[in-house]
Motif scaffolding. Structure first.
Motif, PDB file in Angstrom:
ATOM      1  N   SER A 151     -17.867 -91.554 -81.672  1.00  0.00           N
ATOM      2  CA  SER A 151     -19.202 -90.953 -81.732  1.00  0.00           C
ATOM      3  C   SER A 151     -19.849 -91.164 -83.104  1.00  0.00           C
ATOM      4  CB  SER A 151     -19.105 -89.461 -81.425  1.00  0.00           C
ATOM      5  OG  SER A 151     -20.349 -88.822 -81.599  1.00  0.00           O
ATOM      6  N   ASP A 178      -7.230 -87.269 -78.087  1.00  0.00           N
ATOM      7  CA  ASP A 178      -8.389 -87.816 -77.376  1.00  0.00           C
ATOM      8  C   ASP A 178      -9.683 -87.364 -78.039  1.00  0.00           C
ATOM      9  OD1 ASP A 178      -6.855 -89.144 -75.531  1.00  0.00           O
ATOM     10  OD2 ASP A 178      -6.841 -87.477 -74.101  1.00  0.00           O
ATOM     11  N   SER A 179      -9.705 -86.129 -78.487  1.00  0.00           N
ATOM     12  CA  SER A 179     -10.886 -85.608 -79.164  1.00  0.00           C
ATOM     13  C   SER A 179     -11.104 -86.298 -80.503  1.00  0.00           C
ATOM     14  CB  SER A 179     -10.743 -84.098 -79.376  1.00  0.00           C
ATOM     15  OG  SER A 179     -11.863 -83.584 -80.076  1.00  0.00           O
ATOM     16  N   GLN A 213     -12.569 -89.704 -79.783  1.00  0.00           N
ATOM     17  CA  GLN A 213     -13.976 -89.585 -79.392  1.00  0.00           C
ATOM     18  C   GLN A 213     -14.860 -89.260 -80.591  1.00  0.00           C
ATOM     19  OE1 GLN A 213     -15.246 -90.559 -76.494  1.00  0.00           O
ATOM     20  NE2 GLN A 213     -13.112 -91.142 -76.072  1.00  0.00           N
TER      21      GLN A 213
END
Length: 502
Positions: free
Chosen positions: A381, A373-374, A377
């Protein structure tokens, strides 16, 4: 001493007598030359009514593949340029397959009737000019008058049960064989076309047997319907009853590419049990030994198969296979048409792996955490609100590499600065990952996916294989993830353009 050990002993003796040590830095001349196939469609109202046109070429010596799809220009014109080493067959693809024969340096012009949909109609109204026009007119006439009707054949393949289809297939290939015999009695044909005809007569049916046994969809019930004696007969036909492949037959892609490839697949499928307990780096060497063991009595076919197997491994950056088996491979291909291209391919790959050339537009990213998930993201981003096109790929899978040659760079150039292009490489080695990026000069952001990240990413992006393309909108939402939105597909361009309008 076993048959296999005897064969290897002979190979080692040959190598000791004839071979010499090669310097990796040795300069090797390129032996392939360009071919141009251009053309246009006539009898069309609007170019928008025409689908794309594609070409498929596999140089049977270098094993390099050109698999390109192009949009037509506003006048219905197209142009393909590629390299080959020897005279061979290629396929032009639009509504149907148009088989052509070209030699290095050729320039062909093809005119296609846009109103023709059925194969017979396409071939009847096809116009060919330029170098090698005469042999291609002969090939087109052969398929136009072929007693095997392509549409009926494909319909029966889909709708007849296996035994009914085998009966139908065998009967029509007997008719085609008689048809080919009648053409072979015509002394007015050129020698290259006569060789092509002879290969067609010898290998068209064996090629289709291999296709029928190994290339149907394993999710249906075809295999369960085949009787055991049918499977045994098919396998026996492929391995033991295949005719000798001679050098003159290589002009026909059935003999030079299809038969060796399908028999390779046959060997790999039938040998999987024996390889199940081997270490990953031993498996390909095991398969090579099985290939030699089975096909040692067919030397020309063996050369084609060993060349195919070796070059295919080098094409997917698997240099260790060749280095581990170099003595045997070099002895088989010694003083053949394949030898210099093997040396060239190995030297080029060795240099690239040792020193990959990465431009300043190539951004190799580090991410070692298992928190997927990171990672997602981070990708979102860094896109700064732009749509994202993610290419999920692997160094060992040819369809991924085929897109990198032309279609991926073209899509990236079209949306340069507007779409964020990200490449996630799975189940590969880092050295091969960097080497592949260097080879195709792939710009964009590149992540090497570690083993502990694969499962979660596979679930997140619904990966069923490679390549898979994932498209994320400006809000960071995954809107598509499948293999349909490939770089060459017009609907990919349309979708990305529509996203930019929002």
């Amino acid at each position: 001493m076993t048959k296999f050990n005897s064969i290897f002993s002979i190979f080692l003796i040959i190598l000791l007598v004839f071979s010499c040590k090669e310097n990796v830095d040795e300069k090797i001349p390129k032996i392939s030359q360009s071919v141009i196939i251009a053309g246009e469609f006539y009898n069309f109202q609007s170019v928008d009514s025409l689908s794309n046109i594609g070409i498929y070429v596999q140089d049977y010596i270098t094993k390099d593949i050109t698999n390109t799809e192009k949009q037509l220009d506003t006048l219905g014109r197209f142009k393909f340029e590629f390299e080959i080493t020897e005279q061979q067959g290629v396929m032009l693809i639009h509504n149907t397959i148009i088989d052509l024969i070209v030699k290095p340096g050729d320039s062909l012009f093809i005119e296609i009737d846009a109103k023709s949909k059925r194969r017979k109609d396409v071939l009847e109204r096809l116009k060919v000019s330029g170098t090698s026009a005469n042999i291609n007119k002969n090939v087109i006439d052969f398929f136009y008058n072929d007693p095997i009707d392509y549409e009926i054949f494909q319909h029966n393949r889909r709708n007849l049960n296996p035994n009914e289809f085998k009966t139908y297939r065998d009967s029509i290939y007997l008719v085609q064989s008689s048809y080919t015999d009648s053409l072979l009695s015509n002394n007015s044909f050129s020698k290259p076309f006569t060789n092509w005809l002879e290969a067609q007569k010898l290998f068209a049916l064996p090629n289709n047997y291999s296709l029928f046994e190994f290339y149907f969809d394993y999710n249906n019930d075809l295999k369960s319907e085949l009787k055991n004696n049918d499977l045994t007969r098919l396998t026996k036909f492929n391995i033991n009853d295949i005719p000798q492949v001679l050098q003159k037959h290589r002009i026909n892609t059935i003999a030079s590419n299809s038969i060796p490839k399908k028999l390779l697949d046959n060997t790999l499928i039938s040998s999987q049990k024996g390889a199940s307990n081997l270490e990953p780096n031993e498996i390909y060497s095991f398969y090579l030994k099985k290939i030699i063991e089975i096909y040692s009595d067919k030397p020309e076919l063996l050369k084609l198969m060993v060349n195919d197997f070796t070059k295919s491994n080098l094409n997917i950056e698997n240099i260790e296979f060749y280095e581990d088996n170099r003595i045997v491979i070099d002895s088989i291909l010694f003083k053949t048409d394949f030898e210099s291209s093997l040396k060239e391919k190995y030297v080029s790959l060795k240099k690239r792996i040792n020193n990959p050339q990465l431009t300043n537009k190539i951004n190799l990213k580090e991410y070692s955490s298992s928190n997927i998930d990171s990672l997602l993201q981070t990708i979102i981003s860094e896109a700064s609100g732009k749509p994202i096109y993610i290419d999920n790929w692997a160094t060992y899978y040819q369809p991924c590499l085929s897109a990198f040659k032309e279609n991926t760079p073209k899509l990236m150039s079209q949306f340069d600065g507007k779409i964020e292009f990200v490449f996630l490489c799975y189940k590969s080695e880092k050295a091969q990952w960097k080497s592949t990026i260097s080879k195709y000069k792939l710009e964009g952001k590149h992540y090497f996916i570690e083993k502990n990240q694969i499962e979660d990413l596979t679930n997140l992006f619904s990966l069923n294989g490679f390549p898979t393309y994932t498209i994320i909108n400006q809000k960071g939402e995954i809107i598509h993830t499948d293999n349909g939105y490939r770089p060459s597909n017009p609907k990919t361009t349309e979708l990305l353009e529509n996203l930019l309008k929002k």
